[in-house]
Motif scaffolding. Structure first.
Motif, mmCIF file in Angstrom:
data_model
loop_
_atom_site.group_PDB
_atom_site.id
_atom_site.type_symbol
_atom_site.label_atom_id
_atom_site.label_comp_id
_atom_site.label_asym_id
_atom_site.label_seq_id
_atom_site.Cartn_x
_atom_site.Cartn_y
_atom_site.Cartn_z
ATOM 1 N N TYR A 22 29.449 -0.858 40.987
ATOM 2 C CA TYR A 22 29.516 -2.157 40.499
ATOM 3 C C TYR A 22 29.759 -3.473 42.131
ATOM 4 O O TYR A 22 29.161 -4.039 42.011
ATOM 5 C CB TYR A 22 31.018 -2.897 39.958
ATOM 6 N N LEU A 23 30.737 -2.816 42.512
ATOM 7 C CA LEU A 23 30.334 -3.359 43.916
ATOM 8 C C LEU A 23 28.696 -3.109 44.821
ATOM 9 O O LEU A 23 28.512 -4.440 45.153
ATOM 10 C CB LEU A 23 30.746 -2.936 44.883
ATOM 11 N N ALA A 24 28.092 -2.371 44.284
ATOM 12 C CA ALA A 24 26.459 -1.742 45.428
ATOM 13 C C ALA A 24 25.937 -2.434 44.392
ATOM 14 O O ALA A 24 24.478 -3.473 44.779
ATOM 15 C CB ALA A 24 26.069 -0.745 44.856
ATOM 16 N N GLY A 25 26.483 -3.748 43.186
ATOM 17 C CA GLY A 25 25.102 -4.043 42.441
ATOM 18 C C GLY A 25 25.244 -5.757 43.094
ATOM 19 O O GLY A 25 24.887 -6.458 42.825
ATOM 20 N N LYS A 26 26.260 -5.870 43.246
ATOM 21 C CA LYS A 26 26.742 -7.137 43.682
ATOM 22 C C LYS A 26 26.724 -6.994 45.539
ATOM 23 O O LYS A 26 26.627 -8.266 46.621
ATOM 24 C CB LYS A 26 28.246 -7.131 43.709
ATOM 25 N N ASN A 27 25.925 -6.006 45.762
ATOM 26 C CA ASN A 27 25.722 -6.235 47.524
ATOM 27 C C ASN A 27 26.936 -6.120 48.437
ATOM 28 O O ASN A 27 26.807 -6.515 49.755
ATOM 29 C CB ASN A 27 24.686 -6.807 48.066
ATOM 30 N N VAL A 28 27.053 -5.768 48.205
ATOM 31 C CA VAL A 28 28.521 -5.126 48.943
ATOM 32 C C VAL A 28 29.157 -3.635 49.303
ATOM 33 O O VAL A 28 28.033 -3.006 48.774
ATOM 34 C CB VAL A 28 30.214 -5.319 48.117
#
Length: 89
Positions: A22-28
């Protein structure tokens, strides 16, 4: 900007993968992860960098909470400066 993400609930396969995806998908960017399992309960603290995130901190917090509901866990997001000011002596 840094933030903290906490995850708590019954341990099961795929918790870390779900949150990290999820975080990777938001560029976090994930800076640090600490996780423990005690008597079948999963607890994780992540320090993240949301400087390059593709959504606002509020949207990220809401999305993480929704993810937690979907997978049966409590997931909370808090900006580092708010956490720091709440825990100053």
């Amino acid at each position: 900007m840094k933030a903290l993400v906490t995850v708590l609930g019954k341990d099961k396969v795929g918790i870390i993968a779900s949150v990290c995806t999820y975080l990777a998908g938001k560029n976090v960017n994930i800076l640090e992860i600490s996780q423990t399992i005690v008597k079948g309960y999963f607890d994780m603290l992540m320090i993240i960098d949301v400087t390059e995130a593709t959504c606002s901190p509020g949207e990220l917090a809401g999305g993480l909470e929704e993810l937690g509901e979907e997978i049966g866990l409590m997931i909370r997001f808090q900006r580092e400066e708010i956490f720091e000011s709440m825990h100053r002596i």
